[in-house]
Write an enzyme that holds these catalytic residues in place. Structure first.
Site, PDB file in Angstrom:
ATOM      1  CE  LYS A  83      48.599  29.287 -14.819  1.00  0.00           C
ATOM      2  NZ  LYS A  83      49.298  29.992 -13.742  1.00  0.00           N
TER       3      LYS A  83
HETATM    4  C1  E4P Z   1      48.468  33.386 -13.527  1.00  0.00           C
HETATM    5  O1  E4P Z   1      48.023  32.274 -13.456  1.00  0.00           O
HETATM    6  C2  E4P Z   1      49.890  33.712 -13.368  1.00  0.00           C
HETATM    7  O2  E4P Z   1      50.457  32.820 -12.436  1.00  0.00           O
HETATM    8  C3  E4P Z   1      50.121  35.087 -12.812  1.00  0.00           C
HETATM    9  O3  E4P Z   1      48.948  35.798 -12.621  1.00  0.00           O
HETATM   10  C4  E4P Z   1      51.239  35.830 -13.446  1.00  0.00           C
HETATM   11  O4  E4P Z   1      51.367  37.073 -12.801  1.00  0.00           O
HETATM   12  P1  E4P Z   1      52.676  37.981 -12.941  1.00  0.00           P
HETATM   13  O5  E4P Z   1      52.633  38.658 -14.268  1.00  0.00           O
HETATM   14  O6  E4P Z   1      52.549  38.954 -11.819  1.00  0.00           O
HETATM   15  O7  E4P Z   1      53.858  37.060 -12.803  1.00  0.00           O
END
Ligand code: E4P
Length: 217
Positions: A83
């Site tokens: 990522k």
């Molecule tokens: C996606 O890969 C992220 O880890 C995640 O969905 C972020 O979500 P949040 O806005 O609830 O922290």
């Protein structure tokens, strides 16, 4: 639509995987912090539980270090998706890692143009954050729709991974729009099974089973 769970909690991952509902996992630095575990160790354990893509996020901000970290993360298991954040350095790292055969998930996407860049960099997944847009008075679902249209217009193969999902209705709306994947916290995935009429209907059936003494085994 593929279901990824957004957590680094191995017990929650195991529970959903045993239900047969999981196609993959996403983590991020905040979720790793919450787990209290070492990133390499916990990511390895997650990859042993789930055979689908497991996203593990880099910590560096310059392309060279992101690439080095991405190579190390990719060595953990064949199902790692590295990522990287949606920055110019992240896009450069995306291109290099993708060319080396590693899956890349470009994260922190908040605009259709950002998603267009990620597709051009060859990303396996683009992660638009619905909930964080909604929190700031934008419409996260509009972004999912715009990216779907753009990717379909040009036949981009990058998968739309709807992220930052907060509600069961987000899941339904993403499925209607045609997001390829959604990632949600364990509680949201489990809540998809809930309906008050299911509970009411089951209670009535159980009463009749009891009063009629119906037995199968
Ligand atoms: C996606 O890969 C992220 O880890 C995640 O969905 C972020 O979500 P949040 O806005 O609830 O922290």
């Amino acid at each position: 639509m593929k279901f990824f769970v957004d957590t680094a909690d191995v017990d929650a991952i195991r529970e959903l995987n045993d239900l047969g509902l999981l196609d993959g996992v996403t983590t991020n630095p905040s979720l790793i912090k919450k787990s209290g575990r070492n990133i390499i160790e916990v990511t390895k354990e997650i990859c042993e539980i789930v055979s689908g893509p497991v996203s593990a996020e880099v910590t560096a901000t310059d392309a060279a270090d992101m690439i080095a970290e991405g190579r190390k993360l990719a060595k953990i298991s064949g199902n790692i998706a590295v990522k990287v954040p949606l920055t110019l350095d992240g896009l450069k790292a995306c291109k290099t890692l993708t060319d080396e055969g590693t899956m890349v998930n470009v994260t922190l996407c908040f605009s259709a143009n950002q998603a267009l860049l990620a597709a051009k960099a060859g990303a396996t997944f683009i992660s638009p954050f619905i909930g964080r847009l909604d929190d700031n008075s934008y419409d996260g679902l509009d972004l999912i729709q715009d990216i779907r249209t753009i990717y379909d217009n040009y036949g981009f193969e990058t998968q739309i991974l709807a992220a930052s999902i907060r509600t069961v209705n987000h899941v339904k709306d993403c499925a209607l729009i045609g997001a390829d994947v959604m990632t949600a916290p364990p509680a949201v995935i489990k809540a998809l099974a809930n309906h008050v009429l299911t509970d009411k209907g089951l209670d009535a059936f159980l009463e009749d089973i009891k009063s009629a003494g119906i037995k199968i085994l």
